[in-house]
Design a protein around this motif. Structure first.
Motif, PDB file in Angstrom:
ATOM      1  N   LYS A 163      31.198  84.777  39.700  1.00  0.00           N
ATOM      2  CA  LYS A 163      29.957  84.971  40.446  1.00  0.00           C
ATOM      3  C   LYS A 163      30.215  86.059  41.482  1.00  0.00           C
ATOM      4  CE  LYS A 163      28.638  80.108  39.877  1.00  0.00           C
ATOM      5  NZ  LYS A 163      28.317  78.833  40.588  1.00  0.00           N
ATOM      6  N   ALA A 164      30.084  87.311  41.046  1.00  0.00           N
ATOM      7  CA  ALA A 164      30.478  88.447  41.880  1.00  0.00           C
ATOM      8  C   ALA A 164      29.689  88.495  43.185  1.00  0.00           C
ATOM      9  CB  ALA A 164      30.306  89.746  41.096  1.00  0.00           C
ATOM     10  N   GLU A 165      28.399  88.203  43.126  1.00  0.00           N
ATOM     11  CA  GLU A 165      27.589  88.267  44.342  1.00  0.00           C
ATOM     12  C   GLU A 165      28.050  87.237  45.369  1.00  0.00           C
ATOM     13  OE1 GLU A 165      23.446  88.094  43.593  1.00  0.00           O
ATOM     14  OE2 GLU A 165      23.416  89.854  42.262  1.00  0.00           O
ATOM     15  N   ALA A 166      28.418  86.045  44.882  1.00  0.00           N
ATOM     16  CA  ALA A 166      28.889  85.010  45.800  1.00  0.00           C
ATOM     17  C   ALA A 166      30.209  85.408  46.454  1.00  0.00           C
ATOM     18  CB  ALA A 166      29.043  83.685  45.057  1.00  0.00           C
ATOM     19  N   LEU A 167      31.071  86.070  45.687  1.00  0.00           N
ATOM     20  CA  LEU A 167      32.351  86.509  46.237  1.00  0.00           C
ATOM     21  C   LEU A 167      32.151  87.615  47.269  1.00  0.00           C
ATOM     22  CD1 LEU A 167      34.505  86.498  42.978  1.00  0.00           C
ATOM     23  CD2 LEU A 167      34.776  84.996  44.960  1.00  0.00           C
ATOM     24  N   ARG A 168      31.231  88.521  46.976  1.00  0.00           N
ATOM     25  CA  ARG A 168      30.957  89.578  47.961  1.00  0.00           C
ATOM     26  C   ARG A 168      30.332  88.986  49.219  1.00  0.00           C
ATOM     27  NH1 ARG A 168      29.215  92.318  43.065  1.00  0.00           N
ATOM     28  NH2 ARG A 168      30.777  93.917  42.496  1.00  0.00           N
ATOM     29  N   ALA A 169      29.543  87.929  49.063  1.00  0.00           N
ATOM     30  CA  ALA A 169      28.888  87.302  50.221  1.00  0.00           C
ATOM     31  C   ALA A 169      29.900  86.699  51.185  1.00  0.00           C
ATOM     32  CB  ALA A 169      27.902  86.234  49.740  1.00  0.00           C
ATOM     33  N   VAL A 170      31.027  86.203  50.652  1.00  0.00           N
ATOM     34  CA  VAL A 170      32.051  85.645  51.545  1.00  0.00           C
ATOM     35  C   VAL A 170      33.038  86.714  51.990  1.00  0.00           C
ATOM     36  CG1 VAL A 170      31.853  83.341  50.550  1.00  0.00           C
ATOM     37  CG2 VAL A 170      33.566  84.930  49.648  1.00  0.00           C
ATOM     38  N   GLY A 171      32.856  87.954  51.471  1.00  0.00           N
ATOM     39  CA  GLY A 171      33.677  89.068  51.926  1.00  0.00           C
ATOM     40  C   GLY A 171      34.975  89.270  51.181  1.00  0.00           C
ATOM     41  N   LEU A 172      35.169  88.568  50.047  1.00  0.00           N
ATOM     42  CA  LEU A 172      36.419  88.729  49.304  1.00  0.00           C
ATOM     43  C   LEU A 172      36.344  89.991  48.454  1.00  0.00           C
ATOM     44  CD1 LEU A 172      39.179  87.405  48.566  1.00  0.00           C
ATOM     45  CD2 LEU A 172      38.011  86.381  46.593  1.00  0.00           C
ATOM     46  N   PRO A 173      37.211  90.957  48.681  1.00  0.00           N
ATOM     47  CA  PRO A 173      37.153  92.210  47.916  1.00  0.00           C
ATOM     48  C   PRO A 173      37.689  92.006  46.504  1.00  0.00           C
ATOM     49  CG  PRO A 173      39.037  92.248  49.391  1.00  0.00           C
ATOM     50  CD  PRO A 173      38.295  90.986  49.703  1.00  0.00           C
ATOM     51  N   PRO A 174      37.201  92.808  45.545  1.00  0.00           N
ATOM     52  CA  PRO A 174      37.733  92.727  44.179  1.00  0.00           C
ATOM     53  C   PRO A 174      39.229  93.002  44.164  1.00  0.00           C
ATOM     54  CG  PRO A 174      35.707  94.021  44.242  1.00  0.00           C
ATOM     55  CD  PRO A 174      36.108  93.798  45.676  1.00  0.00           C
ATOM     56  N   GLY A 175      39.922  92.342  43.256  1.00  0.00           N
ATOM     57  CA  GLY A 175      41.361  92.532  43.151  1.00  0.00           C
ATOM     58  C   GLY A 175      42.029  91.304  42.569  1.00  0.00           C
ATOM     59  N   PRO A 176      43.326  91.097  42.873  1.00  0.00           N
ATOM     60  CA  PRO A 176      44.087  89.974  42.300  1.00  0.00           C
ATOM     61  C   PRO A 176      43.458  88.609  42.590  1.00  0.00           C
ATOM     62  CG  PRO A 176      45.569  91.551  43.317  1.00  0.00           C
ATOM     63  CD  PRO A 176      44.187  91.985  43.677  1.00  0.00           C
ATOM     64  N   ALA A 177      42.836  88.457  43.763  1.00  0.00           N
ATOM     65  CA  ALA A 177      42.236  87.155  44.102  1.00  0.00           C
ATOM     66  C   ALA A 177      41.073  86.838  43.161  1.00  0.00           C
ATOM     67  CB  ALA A 177      41.778  87.162  45.556  1.00  0.00           C
ATOM     68  N   TRP A 178      40.327  87.843  42.775  1.00  0.00           N
ATOM     69  CA  TRP A 178      39.227  87.622  41.818  1.00  0.00           C
ATOM     70  C   TRP A 178      39.781  87.139  40.475  1.00  0.00           C
ATOM     71  CZ3 TRP A 178      34.173  90.823  41.708  1.00  0.00           C
ATOM     72  CH2 TRP A 178      33.630  90.922  43.006  1.00  0.00           C
ATOM     73  N   ARG A 179      40.865  87.785  40.038  1.00  0.00           N
ATOM     74  CA  ARG A 179      41.457  87.382  38.757  1.00  0.00           C
ATOM     75  C   ARG A 179      42.002  85.964  38.830  1.00  0.00           C
ATOM     76  NH1 ARG A 179      43.046  92.792  38.926  1.00  0.00           N
ATOM     77  NH2 ARG A 179      45.101  92.287  39.788  1.00  0.00           N
ATOM     78  N   ALA A 180      42.589  85.609  39.978  1.00  0.00           N
ATOM     79  CA  ALA A 180      43.115  84.261  40.143  1.00  0.00           C
ATOM     80  C   ALA A 180      41.994  83.225  40.053  1.00  0.00           C
ATOM     81  CB  ALA A 180      43.844  84.145  41.481  1.00  0.00           C
ATOM     82  N   LEU A 181      40.880  83.491  40.711  1.00  0.00           N
ATOM     83  CA  LEU A 181      39.740  82.579  40.644  1.00  0.00           C
ATOM     84  C   LEU A 181      39.219  82.459  39.217  1.00  0.00           C
ATOM     85  CD1 LEU A 181      37.883  83.735  43.872  1.00  0.00           C
ATOM     86  CD2 LEU A 181      38.849  81.450  43.495  1.00  0.00           C
ATOM     87  N   GLN A 182      39.171  83.576  38.493  1.00  0.00           N
ATOM     88  CA  GLN A 182      38.684  83.550  37.121  1.00  0.00           C
ATOM     89  C   GLN A 182      39.619  82.743  36.222  1.00  0.00           C
ATOM     90  OE1 GLN A 182      38.067  87.406  35.361  1.00  0.00           O
ATOM     91  NE2 GLN A 182      36.542  86.618  33.949  1.00  0.00           N
ATOM     92  N   ASN A 183      40.908  82.716  36.572  1.00  0.00           N
ATOM     93  CA  ASN A 183      41.891  81.970  35.792  1.00  0.00           C
ATOM     94  C   ASN A 183      41.989  80.508  36.213  1.00  0.00           C
ATOM     95  OD1 ASN A 183      42.584  84.201  34.238  1.00  0.00           O
ATOM     96  ND2 ASN A 183      44.161  84.857  35.692  1.00  0.00           N
ATOM     97  N   GLY A 184      41.096  80.078  37.105  1.00  0.00           N
ATOM     98  CA  GLY A 184      41.076  78.675  37.497  1.00  0.00           C
ATOM     99  C   GLY A 184      41.903  78.328  38.711  1.00  0.00           C
ATOM    100  N   GLU A 185      42.414  79.318  39.418  1.00  0.00           N
ATOM    101  CA  GLU A 185      43.245  79.065  40.598  1.00  0.00           C
ATOM    102  C   GLU A 185      42.399  79.130  41.874  1.00  0.00           C
ATOM    103  OE1 GLU A 185      46.553  81.775  40.627  1.00  0.00           O
ATOM    104  OE2 GLU A 185      46.626  81.803  38.424  1.00  0.00           O
ATOM    105  N   ASP A 186      42.713  78.267  42.831  1.00  0.00           N
ATOM    106  CA  ASP A 186      42.078  78.340  44.142  1.00  0.00           C
ATOM    107  C   ASP A 186      42.777  79.405  44.979  1.00  0.00           C
ATOM    108  OD1 ASP A 186      40.453  76.269  43.323  1.00  0.00           O
ATOM    109  OD2 ASP A 186      41.660  74.720  44.288  1.00  0.00           O
ATOM    110  N   VAL A 187      42.019  80.011  45.909  1.00  0.00           N
ATOM    111  CA  VAL A 187      42.531  81.149  46.681  1.00  0.00           C
ATOM    112  C   VAL A 187      42.277  80.907  48.162  1.00  0.00           C
ATOM    113  CG1 VAL A 187      42.173  83.605  47.177  1.00  0.00           C
ATOM    114  CG2 VAL A 187      42.240  82.806  44.800  1.00  0.00           C
ATOM    115  N   SER A 188      43.270  81.239  48.993  1.00  0.00           N
ATOM    116  CA  SER A 188      43.105  81.171  50.440  1.00  0.00           C
ATOM    117  C   SER A 188      42.583  82.505  50.957  1.00  0.00           C
ATOM    118  CB  SER A 188      44.442  80.845  51.123  1.00  0.00           C
ATOM    119  OG  SER A 188      44.882  79.559  50.756  1.00  0.00           O
TER     120      SER A 188
END
Length: 317
Positions: A159-184
């Motif tokens: 959900k790219a819009e939701a990630l941008r809304a919380v300010g998380l920039p595209p990168g490794p954290a996005w891939r981690a979330l897509q792979n089912g991992e939680d991110v700090s």
């Protein structure tokens, strides 16, 4: 999934049709599955891009020779092709006993393990992530079976819009979330489940062996998008032959397929008496008179593809 017909003739090969064999491929990987292995099947495989090194399992529907006489030769050729990984032989016990006797009496030494799965003892005969193969009992002169093949794929979208809304920039954290991992992030934990959509696509095909009573597959066809089944005779021919051979007509099959509303139907295993223009036209006319879905008459080396939306496309040999 992709189905390649390696043989579509009943009983004996003819000039243009070999006896029963059907290759099944899925989007899950290079592994493929062979349903029945009549004499000469390995020659048909040589006319395709399929490799015996990628064959995961051979699924035999019943003991009659036009469905299994090609098995020892095909497995021997796989061994001579330097295959080493194990292979499952999903088959009635008599087929296994015959194969073991043939292996012993012909001094056949395979460089890989063949694991027997007895159809009589197991309903779920093959199970791996995304793929289930179940056997269903049919009615024939000897114990005969169908295979219900279910392929499940998952598509995970962020959900790219939701990630941008919380300010998380595209990168490794996005891939981690897509792979089912939680991110700090910024002192908070972003849970993968909150930021991904998972779509599950399912394709189901029922692949029948010899069978005099299509209604035996009522349960197997629930939720199926494709039925592949023998239509050895037209109804007129079956009436003349009588019940002894215990096969289906195009009419019997079409009426059943219509009753369970399976959207796609492929007829195969044709008697030599119908293997001409007039005979094939009669089979198709009989089918279309009793079935309103998409019907096909298989030819050797035809390739059918079934997508998750239930659409079937065919590439003719």
């Amino acid at each position: 999934m992709k189905l390649t017909f390696l043989g579509t003739s009943s009983g004996t090969p003819t000039r243009h049709r070999n006896v029963s064999g059907l290759a099944v491929q899925t989007v899950l990987g290079a592994d493929w599955f062979l349903v029945d292995c009549g004499e000469g099947t390995q020659h048909r495989v040589l006319q395709t891009p399929l490799s015996l090194n990628d064959l995961a399992a051979v699924c035999i529907t019943h003991v009659h020779g036009d469905h299994c006489y090609g098995l020892p030769g095909l497995l021997a050729s796989a061994g001579m092709g330097k295959r080493t990984k194990p292979l499952k032989l999903i088959a009635p016990l008599p087929v296994w006993e015959w194969f073991e006797a043939t292996r012993r009496l012909t001094d056949l030494h395979l460089p890989y393990e063949v694991e027997h799965v007895d159809l009589e003892n197991e309903a779920l005969v093959y199970d791996m992530p995304g793929l289930r193969i179940e056997r269903h009992v049919l009615r024939h002169r000897v114990p005969s079976h169908a295979y219900r093949v279910q392929v499940e794929t998952r598509r995970v979208r962020l959900k790219a819009e939701a990630l941008r809304a919380v300010g998380l920039p595209p990168g490794p954290a996005w891939r981690a979330l897509q792979n089912g991992e939680d991110v700090s992030f910024n002192g908070e934990t972003l849970h993968s489940a909150d930021f991904v959509d998972t779509q599950v696509d399912t394709a189901v095909a029922v692949l029948g062996g010899d069978n005099a009573e299509p209604a035996m597959l009522h349960e197997a066809c629930q939720g199926a998008q494709l039925l592949v089944h023998e239509a050895t005779f037209t109804q007129d021919a079956l009436d003349k032959v009588g019940p002894g051979p215990m096969h289906s007509s195009a009419r019997l099959l079409a009426e059943f397929a219509q009753s369970v509303e399976v959207p796609n139907l492929i007829l195969t295993h044709f008697s030599a008496r119908h293997q001409n223009g007039e005979g094939m036209a009669a089979l198709m006319a009989e089918t279309q008179a009793h079935y309103r879905g998409h019907a096909f008459l298989a030819n050797d080396l035809d390739v059918y593809e079934l997508d998750s939306a239930g659409k079937v496309t065919v590439t003719r040999a």
